[in-house]
Design a protein around this motif. Sequence first.
Motif, PDB file in Angstrom:
ATOM      1  N   GLY A  12       1.994  -9.009  -3.639  1.00  0.00           N
ATOM      2  CA  GLY A  12       0.710  -8.296  -3.538  1.00  0.00           C
ATOM      3  C   GLY A  12      -0.128  -8.569  -4.768  1.00  0.00           C
ATOM      4  N   ASN A  62      -6.142  -6.021  -6.456  1.00  0.00           N
ATOM      5  CA  ASN A  62      -6.611  -5.425  -7.709  1.00  0.00           C
ATOM      6  C   ASN A  62      -5.449  -5.142  -8.659  1.00  0.00           C
ATOM      7  OD1 ASN A  62      -9.391  -5.009  -6.735  1.00  0.00           O
ATOM      8  ND2 ASN A  62      -8.404  -3.601  -5.312  1.00  0.00           N
ATOM      9  N   THR A 109       2.554 -11.644   7.404  1.00  0.00           N
ATOM     10  CA  THR A 109       2.907 -10.358   6.779  1.00  0.00           C
ATOM     11  C   THR A 109       4.358 -10.269   6.333  1.00  0.00           C
ATOM     12  OG1 THR A 109       3.057  -9.561   9.039  1.00  0.00           O
ATOM     13  CG2 THR A 109       1.213  -8.744   7.754  1.00  0.00           C
ATOM     14  N   THR A 111       1.514  -3.930  -2.860  1.00  0.00           N
ATOM     15  CA  THR A 111       0.815  -4.107  -1.578  1.00  0.00           C
ATOM     16  C   THR A 111       0.303  -2.739  -1.115  1.00  0.00           C
ATOM     17  OG1 THR A 111       2.961  -3.871  -0.516  1.00  0.00           O
ATOM     18  CG2 THR A 111       2.187  -6.112  -0.866  1.00  0.00           C
ATOM     19  N   PRO A 112      -0.446  -2.683  -0.023  1.00  0.00           N
ATOM     20  CA  PRO A 112      -0.843  -1.377   0.520  1.00  0.00           C
ATOM     21  C   PRO A 112       0.375  -0.508   0.854  1.00  0.00           C
ATOM     22  CG  PRO A 112      -2.185  -3.121   1.461  1.00  0.00           C
ATOM     23  CD  PRO A 112      -1.101  -3.810   0.669  1.00  0.00           C
ATOM     24  N   GLU A 148       4.999   0.088  -6.375  1.00  0.00           N
ATOM     25  CA  GLU A 148       3.880   0.993  -6.618  1.00  0.00           C
ATOM     26  C   GLU A 148       4.048   2.222  -5.720  1.00  0.00           C
ATOM     27  OE1 GLU A 148       1.568   1.220  -8.773  1.00  0.00           O
ATOM     28  OE2 GLU A 148       1.722  -0.721  -9.770  1.00  0.00           O
ATOM     29  N   LEU A 149       3.519   3.318  -6.176  1.00  0.00           N
ATOM     30  CA  LEU A 149       3.657   4.568  -5.427  1.00  0.00           C
ATOM     31  C   LEU A 149       2.724   4.599  -4.221  1.00  0.00           C
ATOM     32  CD1 LEU A 149       3.830   6.821  -8.539  1.00  0.00           C
ATOM     33  CD2 LEU A 149       5.604   6.659  -6.795  1.00  0.00           C
ATOM     34  N   ALA A 154       6.528   2.282  -9.828  1.00  0.00           N
ATOM     35  CA  ALA A 154       5.707   1.813 -10.959  1.00  0.00           C
ATOM     36  C   ALA A 154       4.877   3.007 -11.445  1.00  0.00           C
ATOM     37  CB  ALA A 154       4.812   0.663 -10.513  1.00  0.00           C
ATOM     38  N   ASN A 177       3.376   4.441 -13.937  1.00  0.00           N
ATOM     39  CA  ASN A 177       2.844   4.183 -15.282  1.00  0.00           C
ATOM     40  C   ASN A 177       2.473   5.454 -16.028  1.00  0.00           C
ATOM     41  OD1 ASN A 177       0.951   4.439 -13.228  1.00  0.00           O
ATOM     42  ND2 ASN A 177      -0.498   2.997 -14.079  1.00  0.00           N
ATOM     43  N   TYR A 222     -13.260  -4.102  -2.058  1.00  0.00           N
ATOM     44  CA  TYR A 222     -12.252  -3.572  -2.992  1.00  0.00           C
ATOM     45  C   TYR A 222     -10.879  -3.484  -2.323  1.00  0.00           C
ATOM     46  CZ  TYR A 222     -10.379  -1.244  -7.052  1.00  0.00           C
ATOM     47  OH  TYR A 222      -9.619  -0.941  -8.156  1.00  0.00           O
ATOM     48  N   THR A 240      -8.300  -4.200   0.317  1.00  0.00           N
ATOM     49  CA  THR A 240      -8.205  -5.223   1.349  1.00  0.00           C
ATOM     50  C   THR A 240      -8.087  -4.578   2.733  1.00  0.00           C
ATOM     51  OG1 THR A 240      -6.934  -6.406  -0.312  1.00  0.00           O
ATOM     52  CG2 THR A 240      -6.971  -7.358   1.897  1.00  0.00           C
ATOM     53  N   TRP A 290      -7.581  -0.635   3.623  1.00  0.00           N
ATOM     54  CA  TRP A 290      -6.317   0.042   3.925  1.00  0.00           C
ATOM     55  C   TRP A 290      -6.281   1.475   3.408  1.00  0.00           C
ATOM     56  CZ3 TRP A 290      -3.339   2.022   0.041  1.00  0.00           C
ATOM     57  CH2 TRP A 290      -3.489   1.503  -1.246  1.00  0.00           C
TER      58      TRP A 290
HETATM   59  N1  LIG Z   1      -0.143   2.628 -10.719  1.00  0.00           N
HETATM   60  C1  LIG Z   1      -1.456   2.500 -10.758  1.00  0.00           C
HETATM   61  O1  LIG Z   1      -2.109   2.890 -11.721  1.00  0.00           O
HETATM   62  C2  LIG Z   1      -2.149   1.836  -9.614  1.00  0.00           C
HETATM   63  C3  LIG Z   1      -3.491   1.468  -9.713  1.00  0.00           C
HETATM   64  C4  LIG Z   1      -4.090   0.834  -8.617  1.00  0.00           C
HETATM   65  C5  LIG Z   1      -3.363   0.589  -7.471  1.00  0.00           C
HETATM   66  N2  LIG Z   1      -2.063   0.971  -7.412  1.00  0.00           N
HETATM   67  C6  LIG Z   1      -1.255   0.701  -6.207  1.00  0.00           C
HETATM   68  O2  LIG Z   1      -1.148  -0.701  -6.021  1.00  0.00           O
HETATM   69  C7  LIG Z   1      -1.021  -0.997  -4.634  1.00  0.00           C
HETATM   70  C8  LIG Z   1      -2.050  -2.049  -4.241  1.00  0.00           C
HETATM   71  O3  LIG Z   1      -3.348  -1.525  -4.454  1.00  0.00           O
HETATM   72  P1  LIG Z   1      -4.583  -2.494  -4.687  1.00  0.00           P
HETATM   73  O4  LIG Z   1      -5.707  -1.670  -5.166  1.00  0.00           O
HETATM   74  O5  LIG Z   1      -4.154  -3.658  -5.509  1.00  0.00           O
HETATM   75  O6  LIG Z   1      -4.879  -2.984  -3.189  1.00  0.00           O
HETATM   76  P2  LIG Z   1      -5.544  -4.372  -2.774  1.00  0.00           P
HETATM   77  O7  LIG Z   1      -6.027  -4.186  -1.397  1.00  0.00           O
HETATM   78  O8  LIG Z   1      -6.524  -4.802  -3.815  1.00  0.00           O
HETATM   79  O9  LIG Z   1      -4.356  -5.418  -2.831  1.00  0.00           O
HETATM   80  C9  LIG Z   1      -3.316  -5.449  -1.888  1.00  0.00           C
HETATM   81  C10 LIG Z   1      -2.835  -6.886  -1.796  1.00  0.00           C
HETATM   82  O10 LIG Z   1      -1.664  -6.923  -0.986  1.00  0.00           O
HETATM   83  C11 LIG Z   1      -1.754  -8.077  -0.150  1.00  0.00           C
HETATM   84  N3  LIG Z   1      -0.886  -7.884   1.015  1.00  0.00           N
HETATM   85  C12 LIG Z   1      -1.115  -7.085   2.079  1.00  0.00           C
HETATM   86  N4  LIG Z   1      -0.056  -7.142   2.906  1.00  0.00           N
HETATM   87  C13 LIG Z   1       0.838  -7.977   2.349  1.00  0.00           C
HETATM   88  C14 LIG Z   1       2.138  -8.429   2.736  1.00  0.00           C
HETATM   89  N5  LIG Z   1       2.718  -7.997   3.859  1.00  0.00           N
HETATM   90  N6  LIG Z   1       2.784  -9.295   1.916  1.00  0.00           N
HETATM   91  C15 LIG Z   1       2.198  -9.741   0.777  1.00  0.00           C
HETATM   92  N7  LIG Z   1       0.970  -9.349   0.375  1.00  0.00           N
HETATM   93  C16 LIG Z   1       0.308  -8.464   1.148  1.00  0.00           C
HETATM   94  C17 LIG Z   1      -3.237  -8.182   0.185  1.00  0.00           C
HETATM   95  O11 LIG Z   1      -3.583  -9.467   0.633  1.00  0.00           O
HETATM   96  C18 LIG Z   1      -3.855  -7.823  -1.162  1.00  0.00           C
HETATM   97  O12 LIG Z   1      -4.056  -8.964  -1.974  1.00  0.00           O
HETATM   98  C19 LIG Z   1      -1.177   0.332  -3.916  1.00  0.00           C
HETATM   99  O13 LIG Z   1       0.090   0.836  -3.645  1.00  0.00           O
HETATM  100  C20 LIG Z   1      -1.879   1.209  -4.917  1.00  0.00           C
HETATM  101  O14 LIG Z   1      -1.629   2.574  -4.741  1.00  0.00           O
HETATM  102  C21 LIG Z   1      -1.445   1.572  -8.463  1.00  0.00           C
END
Ligand SMILES: NC(=O)c1ccc[n+]([C@@H]2O[C@H](COP(=O)([O-])OP(=O)(O)OC[C@H]3O[C@@H](n4cnc5c(N)ncnc54)[C@H](O)[C@@H]3O)[C@@H](O)[C@H]2O)c1
Length: 477
Positions: free
Chosen positions: A69, A72, A122, A141-142, A163-164, A190, A192, A234, A236, A239
């Motif tokens: 994943g 962001n 996926t 990932t989501p 990630e949570l 994760a 943090n 933002y 993807t 989700w």
């Molecule tokens: N701990 C933190 O401070 C913090 C901050 C932001 C986000 N997060 C967590 O990070 C996770 C992702 O959030 P995000 O904002 O990066 O979302 P995002 O939509 O920006 O990124 C998700 C990524 O996962 C990919 N993806 C989707 N399905 C997949 C699969 N089956 N296999 C491989 N890749 C796949 C997508 O293509 C995308 O690039 C979430 O769980 C969110 O809660 C945590």
Amino acid sequence: MPKDSAISCRSLLGGAPTGSTSAAAGIGSASPAEALEATSAIPGRRPGQTTMVNVPFDAHGTVRVGVVGLGNRGSGMVKGWAAVPGAVVTAVCDVRADRAKGAADQLVVRGRPRPAEVTGSTDVFTRLVTRDDVDLVYIATPWEFHYEQGKAALLAGKHVMVELPVATGLKELWDLVDTSERTRRHLMPAENCSYGRNELAMLRMAHDGLFGDVTNGHGGYLHDLRPLLFSDTYYTDSWRRLWHTRSTAGLYAMHGLAPIAAAMDINRGDRMTKLRATATEPKGLADYRARFVDRSHPSWKETYVSGDLVTCLIDTAQGRIIRAEHDVSSPRPYSRINTLAGTRGIFEDYAGVTSGGAGRVYLEPDHGGHTWREFASYRAEFDHWLWKKIGDDAANNGGHGGMDYVLQWRTVQLMRSGGVPDIDVYDSAAWCAPIPLSVASLTAGGSPVAFPDFTRGAWAKLRTGLDSRASEMPPVA
Ligand SMILES: NC(=O)c1ccc[n+]([C@@H]2O[C@H](COP(=O)([O-])OP(=O)(O)OC[C@H]3O[C@@H](n4cnc5c(N)ncnc54)[C@H](O)[C@@H]3O)[C@@H](O)[C@H]2O)c1
């Protein structure tokens, strides 16, 4: 591209498809007593399956990280993985090839070896988790993919940081506990914020008795995400907004709940026993859409059902109360609340009008006159050794004020030295259980529901967690 991510998401209570949460829990028309019982069942262990409490990592000379994943969060965390001593990113995976390539390019620019790029449909993560050159799988990932990807990593013999939330249903949370116990591999969130500088200082103050007997705590995730939730670039495939169309749940309170749980020694001398939830009406997203989103936008086909402010009141075995809140759909400055109180005093984070606020305390016998005092001198005195040791590196290499890097550094060094993780699968499950439990409680009209004991009795023993000592970390091989 992920197919049917909304449809493939598991029920918030496990098993049943989206939309039948109360039926899945068997609590739709339950009496309060039945509602309390419905969530308490503790599955038996299989023969040979034993606890992961206090189980150390096998020592790794180098920790080879595979990242799944690269949106962001995942792409942001690559910087930290690249900087942590003893870590090397060997593989990066995303269903979108350009994102995997972007992460690989980023590592090369940082002077690190080019990782393998694993991309496809996926289920492409199965190719990453089964690689021989990966010791730790990091999943960003989501939410709907976390459970199956985390489980697959464990089954492939990898430690995994997810990630949570690590899962959103009780059945899935139990399955992750069981799979970790059977495979002898660690699954950790994760989380943090558990490594936040204020949070760790608060934890040390609690253990030093500055609050007296800790009686209550309050944490949550209050973040006005409305512009990001409706952004087409933002999240993807939108989700995260889609989760608000499924059920009323405390979807993501863990970043505030976990540090309070740590300060109360949850799973290390205390445990959460009951949860009751309340929810305000789901108005914020519809109101925002009406004012700011064009009528042609796909979101106009959606109905938002998750209450804006979902509050969980959680009882503990030691008679404490935790209030855990979630609100991402109302206008307000960011807060994780982070408040702890006891018989001798109180700490409140996010107090003040400046961003975040510096925190305030009131502690007997030093303070009186009903007047708050600055937290700064206490934070300096109770600064955790991790921040003293790597605080400067954290600020340079990690997001969220450096706590991302502290999480990554500590995890890698524990894996290198063969230490016991600060946060384990039981913490993962306990911190995420308020998602399905809030659904269960709300479905039962706000009645209390039982909080399962994922440790199966091991919670009563005091043991080290995030309040570690530098001297306790075995030397790195
Ligand atoms: N701990 C933190 O401070 C913090 C901050 C932001 C986000 N997060 C967590 O990070 C996770 C992702 O959030 P995000 O904002 O990066 O979302 P995002 O939509 O920006 O990124 C998700 C990524 O996962 C990919 N993806 C989707 N399905 C997949 C699969 N089956 N296999 C491989 N890749 C796949 C997508 O293509 C995308 O690039 C979430 O769980 C969110 O809660 C945590």
